[in-house]
Design an enzyme around this catalytic site. Sequence first.
Site, PDB file in Angstrom:
ATOM      1  N   THR A  86       1.445   0.685   0.311  1.00  0.00           N
ATOM      2  CA  THR A  86       0.283   0.001  -0.271  1.00  0.00           C
ATOM      3  C   THR A  86       0.535  -1.495  -0.503  1.00  0.00           C
ATOM      4  OG1 THR A  86       1.012   0.484  -2.530  1.00  0.00           O
ATOM      5  CG2 THR A  86      -0.491   2.080  -1.506  1.00  0.00           C
ATOM      6  N   ASP A  87       1.822  -1.874  -0.651  1.00  0.00           N
ATOM      7  CA  ASP A  87       2.101  -3.215  -1.170  1.00  0.00           C
ATOM      8  C   ASP A  87       1.651  -4.359  -0.259  1.00  0.00           C
ATOM      9  OD1 ASP A  87       2.987  -2.238  -3.546  1.00  0.00           O
ATOM     10  OD2 ASP A  87       5.119  -2.360  -3.062  1.00  0.00           O
TER      11      ASP A  87
ATOM     12  N   SER B 276       6.916  -1.277   2.463  1.00  0.00           N
ATOM     13  CA  SER B 276       6.099  -2.374   3.027  1.00  0.00           C
ATOM     14  C   SER B 276       6.323  -3.720   2.352  1.00  0.00           C
ATOM     15  CB  SER B 276       4.613  -2.010   3.068  1.00  0.00           C
ATOM     16  OG  SER B 276       3.988  -2.213   1.827  1.00  0.00           O
TER      17      SER B 276
ATOM     18  N   THR C 136       5.080   4.550   0.511  1.00  0.00           N
ATOM     19  CA  THR C 136       5.156   5.622  -0.492  1.00  0.00           C
ATOM     20  C   THR C 136       4.562   6.918   0.040  1.00  0.00           C
ATOM     21  OG1 THR C 136       5.143   4.075  -2.326  1.00  0.00           O
ATOM     22  CG2 THR C 136       4.314   6.270  -2.805  1.00  0.00           C
TER      23      THR C 136
HETATM   24  C1  SIN Z   1       5.311   0.298  -0.046  1.00  0.00           C
HETATM   25  O1  SIN Z   1       4.408  -0.533  -0.075  1.00  0.00           O
HETATM   26  O2  SIN Z   1       5.899   0.620   1.004  1.00  0.00           O
HETATM   27  C2  SIN Z   1       5.784   0.937  -1.297  1.00  0.00           C
HETATM   28  C3  SIN Z   1       4.738   1.074  -2.319  1.00  0.00           C
HETATM   29  C4  SIN Z   1       3.584   1.931  -1.911  1.00  0.00           C
HETATM   30  O3  SIN Z   1       3.414   2.365  -0.787  1.00  0.00           O
HETATM   31  O4  SIN Z   1       2.767   2.194  -2.841  1.00  0.00           O
END
Ligand code: SIN
Length: 324
Positions: free
Chosen positions: A102-103, A69, A24
Amino acid sequence: MSLQKEETTDGAARLVVVLGTGGTIAGAATDVRDNVGYQAASLAVEDLLGHLSADAGPLQAEQVAQVDSKDMDFGVWQALALRCAHWLAQDDVQGVVVTHGTDTLEETAYFLHRVLASRKPVVLVSAMRPATALAPDGPQNLRDAMALVRTPGVSGVLTVCAGRVHGAQDVRKEHTYRLDAFGSGDAGPIAYVEEGAVRQVRAWPCAAPNGRWLELVAQLAVPPRVDIVLSHAGADGRIVDALLALAPAARPAGLVVAGTGNGSIHAALLAALQRAQAAGVRVWRTTRCAYGSVLAAGGHPLPMAPDLSAVKARIALMLELAGA
Ligand code: SIN
């Protein structure tokens, strides 16, 4: 607030290498007010560095992957670990920053923690809002990552988000939406970044450097398959039996069970896991609880995983099986 920069013997500030993997933090939405409907991994890593001022010091960006991710896989981990190792081995490199979604950030952080032998810092940075948002959090998080990686004495694989610094061993994503989405459970953050200054409250993580892991990971075309199963009301173990019925090459070499509470497992699922064990599958037991460790209670037929969440225990078992 200017950032501290370590210098090489000729007085030049050392390089920080920023490796992009997507997420993100590199996401783009069609509407600036939209913080949730966007395409992750849209912008190149170079484009994310524009908000950094000259005091960030010499930087070099490299795109290692461009993924949401949730789709992270061993191939990206392998490429990322090798690029980290390459840059960390250069004398003029102070540390590495990895832009990441973040995931699954906690999984990548733990993987790097296990395989990188370097004592220089590797900082994973992420964002909860896309880069195109009216008030994106990525630029500040990236600035905090630069402050962290440039701080003398910082070492190990760390994550920074919303001013809080976590270590790879304990960090987990705890919230679906809040900007401060990460926590370290009972251990708490290792440090805070406040206006470019790092306030440390616990020791930097210290992995046992072991170059063997990186060599091993570099050579692995396909890692040993390890799956995670969850114990829950009505868990009848059929999922485990279905995995055991696969052709030998497709069958998991390991299973991690996320048990209830202190690692207890539904009787029917336990019976299936014991069948798996008898068939040669390594089975590790952990908990689906967000906080707390599984405490040894005598006589359980399945071994406990090291003190890790199920997703990190999966990585630990994968490495153990690869090294066996
Ligand atoms: C991801 O994990 O690539 C998408 C969600 C995020 O980064 O918050």
